[in-house]
Design a protein around this motif. Structure first.
Motif, short mmCIF file in Angstrom:
data_model
loop_
_atom_site.label_atom_id
_atom_site.label_comp_id
_atom_site.label_asym_id
_atom_site.label_seq_id
_atom_site.Cartn_x
_atom_site.Cartn_y
_atom_site.Cartn_z
N ASN A 1 7.74 -0.83 -6.54
CA ASN A 1 6.41 -1.44 -6.59
C ASN A 1 6.53 -2.85 -7.16
O ASN A 1 6.72 -3.05 -8.36
N THR A 2 6.39 -3.84 -6.28
CA THR A 2 6.55 -5.24 -6.70
C THR A 2 5.25 -5.87 -7.19
O THR A 2 5.26 -6.99 -7.70
N ALA A 3 4.13 -5.15 -7.02
CA ALA A 3 2.82 -5.76 -7.27
C ALA A 3 2.20 -5.37 -8.60
O ALA A 3 1.39 -6.13 -9.17
N GLN B 1 -1.27 8.59 -1.89
CA GLN B 1 -1.19 7.98 -3.21
C GLN B 1 -0.60 6.57 -3.11
O GLN B 1 -1.09 5.63 -3.74
N GLY B 2 0.44 6.43 -2.31
CA GLY B 2 1.07 5.12 -2.15
C GLY B 2 0.13 4.09 -1.55
O GLY B 2 0.23 2.91 -1.87
N LYS B 3 -0.78 4.53 -0.69
CA LYS B 3 -1.71 3.62 -0.03
C LYS B 3 -2.99 3.39 -0.83
O LYS B 3 -3.88 2.66 -0.36
N SER B 4 -3.10 3.97 -2.00
CA SER B 4 -4.33 3.88 -2.78
C SER B 4 -4.77 2.42 -2.96
O SER B 4 -3.96 1.54 -3.25
N LEU C 1 9.04 -5.17 9.88
CA LEU C 1 7.61 -5.30 10.14
C LEU C 1 6.80 -4.25 9.40
O LEU C 1 5.80 -4.56 8.75
N ASN C 2 7.22 -3.00 9.45
CA ASN C 2 6.42 -1.92 8.88
C ASN C 2 6.55 -1.80 7.37
O ASN C 2 5.57 -1.54 6.67
N VAL C 3 7.76 -1.96 6.85
CA VAL C 3 8.01 -1.65 5.44
C VAL C 3 7.93 -2.88 4.54
O VAL C 3 7.54 -2.76 3.38
N PHE C 4 8.27 -4.08 5.07
CA PHE C 4 8.38 -5.23 4.17
C PHE C 4 7.48 -6.40 4.51
O PHE C 4 7.42 -7.36 3.75
N THR D 1 6.22 -1.27 -0.83
CA THR D 1 6.68 -2.10 -1.95
C THR D 1 5.57 -3.07 -2.35
O THR D 1 5.69 -3.73 -3.38
N TYR D 2 4.55 -3.19 -1.50
CA TYR D 2 3.39 -4.08 -1.72
C TYR D 2 3.82 -5.55 -1.81
O TYR D 2 3.14 -6.37 -2.41
#
Length: 531
Positions: free
Chosen positions: A288-290, A407-410, A436-439, A450-451
């Motif tokens: 979690n970078t955010a 939960q990850g998309k909260s 594209l999808n993950v980063f 990873t936000y």
């Protein structure tokens, strides 16, 4: 876990038991015969979550690839697209105009023809719905039917459309008129299909062990000459020990997943074949970078260095191979020299620099992973132990994938995890899917867990399709640069291993191979039921 539990040359290790470990349950009397031509596929997960081929993006790939066809298919030996519904195609010199020529005489299970108009209608509907992997068609600006067997695609930017058209999701061609004047999505969700593949839905019993039965479509363009399985049954068997017993009794043809202990047993069991094959699926540990402690890049790098990469590979006993970067070997963009190594001293120094670690403040991190996945549990157990020695407490929670993903998309950053563990594989045989999808930054959050929001990274990702079409060496360099930035500089991810698929199936099943571009799919029509 992405959606399910996702090579260059297929370095396949196929081992047939030929002595020792005799199992009394297996005998010629209870092995399926050529006449009893039902292939029984055992999965530890529910089969169907979405029947609509436009939005399907989950476990049902195991069945859907036997029901629906795409324009092309991926050949892992040549590493190129091969004919499927389209028998040939050509691209303009700038990669922006593609013309596909269809086979003649093909029909859908509904009886309507598979022609240029059907291709245009299905892709345009998939684009319009915009769900699942529909992004694969983003480059398409206009589709023109030149004649019943010729379809022209004009693109907004150069893209490898022949490879895109072989995607495991969202590339299905289907009869958009199947529901008549009714709601097509509702029509699909009742357990109906409108494909052109070798099998069609015979029965679907949601929530039952014998969930799905497919029967042969006699009008299949690929034909039915010679021996084939006339039926394909998909059974949900979460208990892997029970799944193995069903295989030994000849009540199942194929088990897609066994744990490490059972797989080793299968290798020495008479009447059972095993196959271990490299995949395009890797394990991702996303940071979690955010928000939370891991917004500090020093702490992300410390957790990267705490992972016991070599110990995990040894413990997986063949089920995983060392990863070098994000892109598995066999795909454009694979970059040697990015294999990560455990470095406890380096981790401790980074933690101390941030005020934590040995002799500093204790650090507490949260992690989520897939419930029931032995390999993910192994990863979590070893990571928790390594971090504990660095004065870091890891609170790990096993969850069903849908709950973990929700939960990850909260929308509330406070409800998100510090570390999310999941698998990833490409939607088509190119590394673009990871980036594209993950980063790539996106709102709302989907798989970019990873936000990360980095305009420079986004711009580099956006250029990839065009580079792949027009300048492959430049694409290779771009993939390498992005991986070094994400792994070494930004430290948004650790990649502990690339999965090796380990399959077990009956010895009388002939012709089975594993195509890494279609994870967990058995193309049943290609098999020969033996005596």
């Amino acid at each position: 876990m992405r959606r399910l539990l996702v090579l260059g040359v297929m370095a396949v290790l196929a081992l047939a038991g030929c002595g020792g470990g005799q199992v009394p349950e297996i005998s010629a009397a209870n092995l399926p015969s050529t006449k009893d031509s039902t292939f029984v596929y055992l999965s530890n997960l529910d089969i169907v979550t979405d029947w609509d081929p436009a939005s399907s993006y989950s476990n049902e790939i195991m069945a859907m690839q036997n029901i629906y066809d795409s324009l092309t298919t991926y050949n892992p030996r040549t590493r190129r697209a091969a004919p499927r519904l389209a028998e040939r195609w050509q691209a303009s010199s700038d990669g922006k105009v593609w013309t596909f020529t269809l086979r003649s005489g093909m029909t859908f299970h509904t009886g309507r023809p598979v022609d240029g108009s059907a291709v245009k209608a299905s892709i345009e509907r998939t684009k319009r719905i915009g769900a699942g992997a529909a992004y694969i068609w983003d480059s398409v600006q206009q589709i023109t039917v030149k004649d019943p067997l010729t379809v022209e695609f004009r693109l907004k930017y150069a893209a490898p459309l022949d490879l895109i058209a072989s995607s495991d999701y969202a590339a299905y061609i289907y009869d958009t008129q199947a529901a008549g004047t009714g709601d097509l999505k509702k029509w699909f969700q009742a357990g109906r299909d409108a494909g052109s593949g070798p099998y069609t839905v015979a029965s679907w019993k949601k929530g039952r062990e014998k969930e799905l039965l497919l029967r042969a479509f006699d009008g299949y363009w690929g034909g039915w000459e010679g021996p084939h399985y006339r039926n394909a049954e998909f059974r949900v068997t979460p208990d892997l020990d029970r799944a193995y017993r069903l295989l030994l009794r000849g009540e199942a043809s194929y088990v897609r997943r066994l744990n490490r202990t059972l797989y080793q047993k299968a290798r020495t069991t008479a009447g059972v074949r095993t196959l271990q094959v490299p995949s395009f699926q890797n394990m991702l540990v996303l940071f979690n970078t955010a928000s939370g402690p891991l917004a500090d890049v020093r702490l992300r790098k410390a957790v990267q260095k705490a992972v016991d990469y070599d110990g995990l590979i040894a413990a997986l006993k063949g089920a995983g191979a060392p990863a070098s970067g994000l892109v598995p070997e066999g795909l454009l963009g694979h970059t040697p020299g990015l294999t990560q190594k455990q470095d406890p001293a380096g981790a401790a120094a980074l933690l101390n620099e941030a005020g934590y670690g040995p002799g500093g403040r204790p650090l507490r991190l949260t992690l989520t992973y897939a419930q029931g996945d032995d390999d993910e549990e192994l990863l979590v157990r070893k990571l928790r132990s390594a971090l504990a020695e660095l004065n870091v407490q890891l609170d790990a929670k096993a969850m069903q994938w849908t709950q973990q993903w929700d939960q990850g998309k909260s929308a509330d950053p406070a409800k998100r995890q510090d570390i999310l563990v999941m698998y990833w594989w490409p939607d088509y045989a190119d590394a673009y899917s990871w980036f594209l999808n993950v980063f790539h930054s996106a709102e709302p959050v989907s798989f970019n867990l990873t936000y990360l929001k980095d305009r420079d990274v986004d711009a580099k990702i956006d250029r990839l399709p065009s580079l792949l079409t027009n300048d492959r060496p430049a694409a290779e360099r771009a993939y390498a640069e992005l991986q070094r930035k994400l792994i070494e500089e930004e430290a948004v991810v650790a990649v502990p291993w690339v999965s090796n698929y380990q399959r077990a199936y009956l010895g009388n099943v002939q012709g089975y191979t594993d195509n890494p571009a279609y994870p967990n799919v058995v193309f049943v029509h290609e098999l020969i039921p033996g005596g």
